[in-house]
Design an enzyme around this catalytic site. Sequence first.
Site, PDB file in Angstrom:
ATOM      1  N   GLU A 253       0.866  -1.173   0.000  1.00 48.14           N
ATOM      2  CA  GLU A 253       0.000   0.000   0.000  1.00 48.14           C
ATOM      3  C   GLU A 253       0.902   1.221   0.000  1.00 48.14           C
ATOM      4  OE1 GLU A 253      -2.372   2.614   2.995  1.00 48.14           O
ATOM      5  OE2 GLU A 253      -3.277   0.614   2.980  1.00 48.14           O
ATOM      6  N   CYS A 287      -3.005   7.468   4.966  1.00 51.43           N
ATOM      7  CA  CYS A 287      -2.828   7.063   3.565  1.00 51.43           C
ATOM      8  C   CYS A 287      -4.050   7.393   2.721  1.00 51.43           C
ATOM      9  CB  CYS A 287      -2.515   5.572   3.488  1.00 51.43           C
ATOM     10  SG  CYS A 287      -3.768   4.513   4.255  1.00 51.43           S
TER      11      CYS A 287
END
Length: 512
Positions: A253, A287
């Site tokens: 990720e 994120c």
Amino acid sequence: MSTLSLTSAENHLASLVTSSGEAGEIEVRSPFDDSVVGALPVSSEEDVTHAFASAAAVQKDWAERPVKERTAVIARFRDLLLKERDALVDCVQAETGKARASAFEEVADASLWSSYNARHASGLLREKRRQGTFPLLTKTRERHVPKGVVGVITPWNYPLTLPASDVLPALVTGNAVVLKPDSQTPHTALMVLDLLLRAGLPRDVLQIVLGPGPEVGGALVAYADYIMFTGSTATGRVVAAQCAERLIGCSAELGGKNAMLVLEDADVAKAAVGAVRGCFANSGQLCVSIERIYVHDAVWDEFVSAFGERVRQMRLEPGFEWEADMGSLISARQLDAVAAHVDDAVAKGATVLTGGNRRADLGPYFYEPTVLLGVTDSMELARKETFGPVVSLYRVSSDDEGVRLANDSEYGLSASVWSKRNGPRVARKVEAGTVNVNESYAATWSSHGAPMGGMKSSGLGRRHGAQGILKYTEPQTIAAQRLLPIAGPADLKKETWAKALSAGTRLLNLYR
């Protein structure tokens, strides 16, 4: 309060680090006031080698245990997370400087994800019958074999959620794990290991190593059978290349420049509330944080006014009380990066609607929640990830223009769409791995049964859902043939068998 409680447990937590103690120490400081949280031993490359050897020595025994025994460990860990909630929240805050509500979200999320693993892993890992070549003649089964020893590298911004998200499915599928948390937030990861041991995880199945990313992280990639990495896109490319060289799998990720769309028919009041949360949760160090908002011309004035007012009302403060809306940034480096983006934008013509200032009066790394207007592509923050409490507003003439501009990015991690009627339809046009409708980010992230991850330069693979568990396994197919070989009887002419097989294939095609 938090630092004192950590100090009392320091020796115990230090004992959980795989380290000979010969490579020095990491001194962890609290972003709130730069006070010392604790000091922990660094792991040398030899220590990493030892960690993998120790993990490999116990992995097969762990994998041979019934899945229900492994899920029982995860279920007990889930309960311990809630039992030790206050201590965990204290630790997360002490190491990250985030607001208490943001820290609590980590505990709740980790507990819910633990439940998903405990309840669904057995079904996902159960050996399954698959369609064979010929009915009755070919018996085909699919099973899932653990990778071996998984290397997990996690960042500082979510020191509880991210280790739990990645370590638990690797463990429940029968792997051993070597985890390298960020050096700024190691105590939280060590508390996770401590709780797992208390829940019944055998020693050495999960090892924690500490130290600089290039040295310790590089050693992880050199020894692991699979890598899970969370971090920047630039570092992710390096990790992926190293994994490719070894022909091992990896999941990553990576970065994002996440967009929010406020459509023509949006409920503006609700969108303004959602935007505050989406932009400034965890001080924007998230994120899936929103850094760009595209607002339809018809609701522009109303949204800008409502959003700006709500941002100005946010409570920015340090400490372990629940009232703060936003806490500190993690470090001087992060503060400087955020300030540099804002200063560059203002110097090139952007307007600050609210915020834009360091707040040294609150703590060494505090920065105000900041909203910018008039951002153009000439500015650093237009396309680069800021990873802080800064968002840019853009006025668009149509919903389609908003979608086009949202998609005009190398990233595609997360997005948010606000609309009374058209949200799901527009969401399908957005190039992002997760798209929230009338929510900022939590709806997709906390839907643990569905995969979460990025498109384009925002990552490889997925966490959560079946994919987030099964990625830590190798699918194995076992097919047993009986009575009649697929190549035909040995005493039958090949042409005769080909004709029979053609007739049989036509029949089989009707049912496949």
